[in-house]
Write a protein that holds these residues in place. Structure first.
Motif, PDB file in Angstrom:
ATOM      1  N   VAL A 136       0.891  -1.169   0.000  1.00 53.24           N
ATOM      2  CA  VAL A 136       0.000   0.000   0.000  1.00 53.24           C
ATOM      3  C   VAL A 136       0.928   1.217   0.000  1.00 53.24           C
ATOM      4  O   VAL A 136       1.646   1.453   0.963  1.00 53.24           O
ATOM      5  N   GLY A 137       0.944   1.955  -1.108  1.00 51.18           N
ATOM      6  CA  GLY A 137       1.950   2.997  -1.306  1.00 51.18           C
ATOM      7  C   GLY A 137       1.671   4.292  -0.558  1.00 51.18           C
ATOM      8  O   GLY A 137       0.586   4.492   0.016  1.00 51.18           O
ATOM      9  N   ASN A 138       2.645   5.211  -0.615  1.00 43.02           N
ATOM     10  CA  ASN A 138       2.531   6.488   0.098  1.00 43.02           C
ATOM     11  C   ASN A 138       1.393   7.369  -0.426  1.00 43.02           C
ATOM     12  O   ASN A 138       0.884   8.227   0.290  1.00 43.02           O
ATOM     13  N   LYS A 185       4.959   3.914   5.328  1.00 38.34           N
ATOM     14  CA  LYS A 185       4.879   4.791   6.500  1.00 38.34           C
ATOM     15  C   LYS A 185       4.392   6.179   6.099  1.00 38.34           C
ATOM     16  O   LYS A 185       3.933   6.953   6.917  1.00 38.34           O
ATOM     17  N   LYS A 186       4.524   6.503   4.807  1.00 33.28           N
ATOM     18  CA  LYS A 186       4.145   7.850   4.355  1.00 33.28           C
ATOM     19  C   LYS A 186       2.686   7.935   3.904  1.00 33.28           C
ATOM     20  O   LYS A 186       2.229   9.017   3.517  1.00 33.28           O
ATOM     21  N   SER A 190       8.247   2.599   1.526  1.00 26.42           N
ATOM     22  CA  SER A 190       7.881   1.816   0.340  1.00 26.42           C
ATOM     23  C   SER A 190       8.650   2.261  -0.903  1.00 26.42           C
ATOM     24  O   SER A 190       8.916   1.455  -1.797  1.00 26.42           O
ATOM     25  N   GLU A 191       9.055   3.539  -0.947  1.00 25.21           N
ATOM     26  CA  GLU A 191       9.817   3.982  -2.134  1.00 25.21           C
ATOM     27  C   GLU A 191      11.171   3.276  -2.177  1.00 25.21           C
ATOM     28  O   GLU A 191      11.643   2.881  -3.245  1.00 25.21           O
ATOM     29  N   GLN A 192      11.781   3.088  -1.007  1.00 26.31           N
ATOM     30  CA  GLN A 192      13.065   2.361  -0.943  1.00 26.31           C
ATOM     31  C   GLN A 192      12.851   0.903  -1.328  1.00 26.31           C
ATOM     32  O   GLN A 192      13.605   0.316  -2.105  1.00 26.31           O
ATOM     33  N   TYR A 193      11.806   0.331  -0.766  1.00 32.97           N
ATOM     34  CA  TYR A 193      11.506  -1.091  -0.999  1.00 32.97           C
ATOM     35  C   TYR A 193      11.303  -1.366  -2.489  1.00 32.97           C
ATOM     36  O   TYR A 193      11.889  -2.285  -3.067  1.00 32.97           O
ATOM     37  N   ILE A 194      10.484  -0.521  -3.121  1.00 31.73           N
ATOM     38  CA  ILE A 194      10.150  -0.755  -4.531  1.00 31.73           C
ATOM     39  C   ILE A 194      11.364  -0.537  -5.424  1.00 31.73           C
ATOM     40  O   ILE A 194      11.644  -1.339  -6.320  1.00 31.73           O
ATOM     41  N   GLY A 209       2.963   8.441  -6.149  1.00 33.05           N
ATOM     42  CA  GLY A 209       2.307   7.604  -5.135  1.00 33.05           C
ATOM     43  C   GLY A 209       3.121   6.388  -4.720  1.00 33.05           C
ATOM     44  O   GLY A 209       2.736   5.654  -3.809  1.00 33.05           O
ATOM     45  N   LEU A 210       4.252   6.180  -5.417  1.00 37.22           N
ATOM     46  CA  LEU A 210       5.112   5.047  -5.046  1.00 37.22           C
ATOM     47  C   LEU A 210       6.582   5.443  -4.946  1.00 37.22           C
ATOM     48  O   LEU A 210       7.404   4.671  -4.443  1.00 37.22           O
TER      49      LEU A 210
END
Ligand code: GDP
Ligand code: IMO
Ligand code: MG
Length: 428
Positions: A69-71, A102-103, A203-207, A250-251
């Motif tokens: 679930v993205g920022n 988290k964002k 999530s931006e780091q993860y993706i 959004g990601l």
């Protein structure tokens, strides 16, 4: 490095995005929702069971993929908890496969109350919002007052919550609306505990890390391009960027990391809520589309307005999104029609145009061509079966008008009722 493929709706939402994300998930390692919130209702059907997801990405029933679930998403913990309970009841364990940015911003109970109060104050010119608190939550995000999922991990959370709540209570009083009750707040805080069960990530780091590792990722949009805050039929829109660029913000995916863009559209058009809809039908054909298509909202149960396919609007959405392939949904709903109309242009102030006017109001008169219906039950067709000639003509007509290939023809709500045409859909 791999690229992120993006799947999004090209009309006014409810095009069938959830179904196709579920169908495509076996090809991807990560499915990531990039905007919207519980205003979305994404339906998938398999093994005779229908599932409706609001916040959770539609890849969740497949074991191969992580769902993010993205920022850009806004989360109501109460609705999220209900979605998790529904999955728990089906023994679908998502503890390891669902991760939350988290964002991402949180929808407070007072955001929901403000949505309702704002709609009530608008009277006849109301947006017809889903009343899930979407507008007020995005307003607090851009107004730099919002509460984020990551705040929950800090000891300032309660303080930030109370500050925002107090601001909302004053606004509600100005509207003459009831404030939040202790019960509503208790339920909300209890639901936050469910959210905490999941891995809360950057999530931006993860993706981006998974992209570097060469893994295929699919971004899942919510709503549709004609509900986009910038390019939709403003002000009758939602409060986020539903278009492809929304996947970048959004990601946290750079524009040059976007791969294929899969545009989902119905073989006709629907719209739920208020706002202009040039091809809307008020006759028997409209009733028939609604009845056969079971056009009732997945989130609110409201009857959807129905009309013929609108090519100027579709071409506009394709342009804004850079769509590389089209998926045509609910084709079977047209099975019994003798003739099918397609809007190819608008008449605006007496002038013919295929451009979207600044204001899509009732002064826009649709110009139609009529095509022969296929009068064949498509719902049992399998991949490789010949399509009726009239359907082939319908497909070719749309492909030629838009310049984009139709890679999927959907002929029923089930996973299996999906006919693949000869086009690749994962970025190499
Ligand atoms: P989303 O919001 O874009 O995911 O779409 P919704 O789930 O809100 O609405 C699409 C509806 O159409 C759902 O009830 C689906 O089960 C159903 N559906 C999807 N594809 C097809 C199809 O090809 N034929 C028919 N008859 N129904 C479909
Ligand atoms: P999915 O993802 C269809 C519509 C509402 C209203 C307007 C603004 O299932 O396709 P909002 O609650 O966002 O402030 O409402 O947008 N709307 C949708 N219509 N499908 C959706 O999502 C929608 N999400 C919002 O009906 O007209
Ligand atoms: Mg929907």
């Amino acid at each position: 490095m791999k690229k992120v493929d993006v799947l999004l709706g090209l009309q006014w939402g409810d095009e069938g995005k959830g179904k196709i994300v579920d169908v495509l998930t076996p090809k991807y390692n990560v499915i990531a929702r990039f905007q919207g919130g519980p205003n979305a209702g994404h339906t998938l059907e398999f093994e005779g069971i229908k599932h409706v997801l609001h916040t959770i990405p539609s890849g969740i029933f497949r074991k191969n993929a992580v769902n993010v679930v993205g920022n850009g998403v806004v989360i109501d913990p109460i609705i999220f908890k209900r979605e998790i309970s529904a999955l728990d009841n089906l023994n679908v364990d998502v503890s390891a496969t669902l991760k939350i940015s988290k964002k991402a911003h949180l929808i407070l109970p007072t955001h929901r109350l403000l949505d309702a109060a704002s709609e009530a104050a608008k009277g006849n010119s109301k947006i017809g919002s889903t009343l899930k608190g979407i507008g007020p939550t995005y307003m607090d995000k851009t107004g730099r007052n919002g509460l984020r999922v990551g705040d929950f991990l800090t000891d300032k959370f309660k303080e930030k919550y109370n500050f925002l709540k107090e601001k909302h209570q004053q606004m509600l009083a100005q509207f003459g609306a009831e404030g939040v009750s202790a019960e509503m707040e208790a339920e909300w805080f209890e639901s936050m505990e469910t959210l905490k069960r999941f891995e809360l990530i950057d999530s931006e780091q993860y993706i981006n890390k998974r992209l570097v590792d060469g893994e295929p990722i699919l971004a899942e949009g919510a709503q549709g391009s004609l509900l986009d805050i910038d390019f939709g039929s403003y002000p009758f829109v939602t409060s986020s960027n539903t278009v492809c660029a929304g996947a970048c913000t959004g990601l946290g995916v750079a524009p040059n990391r976007i791969g294929n863009v899969i545009g989902i559209f119905k073989a006709y058009c629907t719209r739920v809520g208020s706002g202009p809809f040039p091809t809307e039908l008020f006759d028997d054909a409209g009733e028939k589309l609604c009845d056969i298509g079971h056009e009732y909202g997945s989130t609110t149960g409201r009857r959807r307005r129905c009309g013929w396919l609108d090519l100027p609007a579709l071409k506009y959405a394709i342009m804004i999104n850079g769509v590389t392939e089209l998926n045509m949904m609910k084709t079977d709903v047209l099975d019994t029609f003798d003739t099918i109309k397609v809007c190819t242009a608008y008449k605006v102030n007496g002038e013919l145009t295929d451009q979207m006017p600044f204001d899509l109001t009732e002064t826009v008169e649709p110009v139609y061509i009529e095509m022969k219906g296929w009068k064949t039950d498509l719902t049992g067709l399998a991949n490789g079966d010949n399509l009726p000639i009239e359907l082939q003509e319908y497909i070719s007509f749309i492909e030629e008008a838009t310049g984009v290939p139709i890679s999927v023809v959907s002929v029923g709500p089930d996973r299996e009722q999906t006919l693949f045409q000869d086009v690749t859909s994962v970025t190499a």
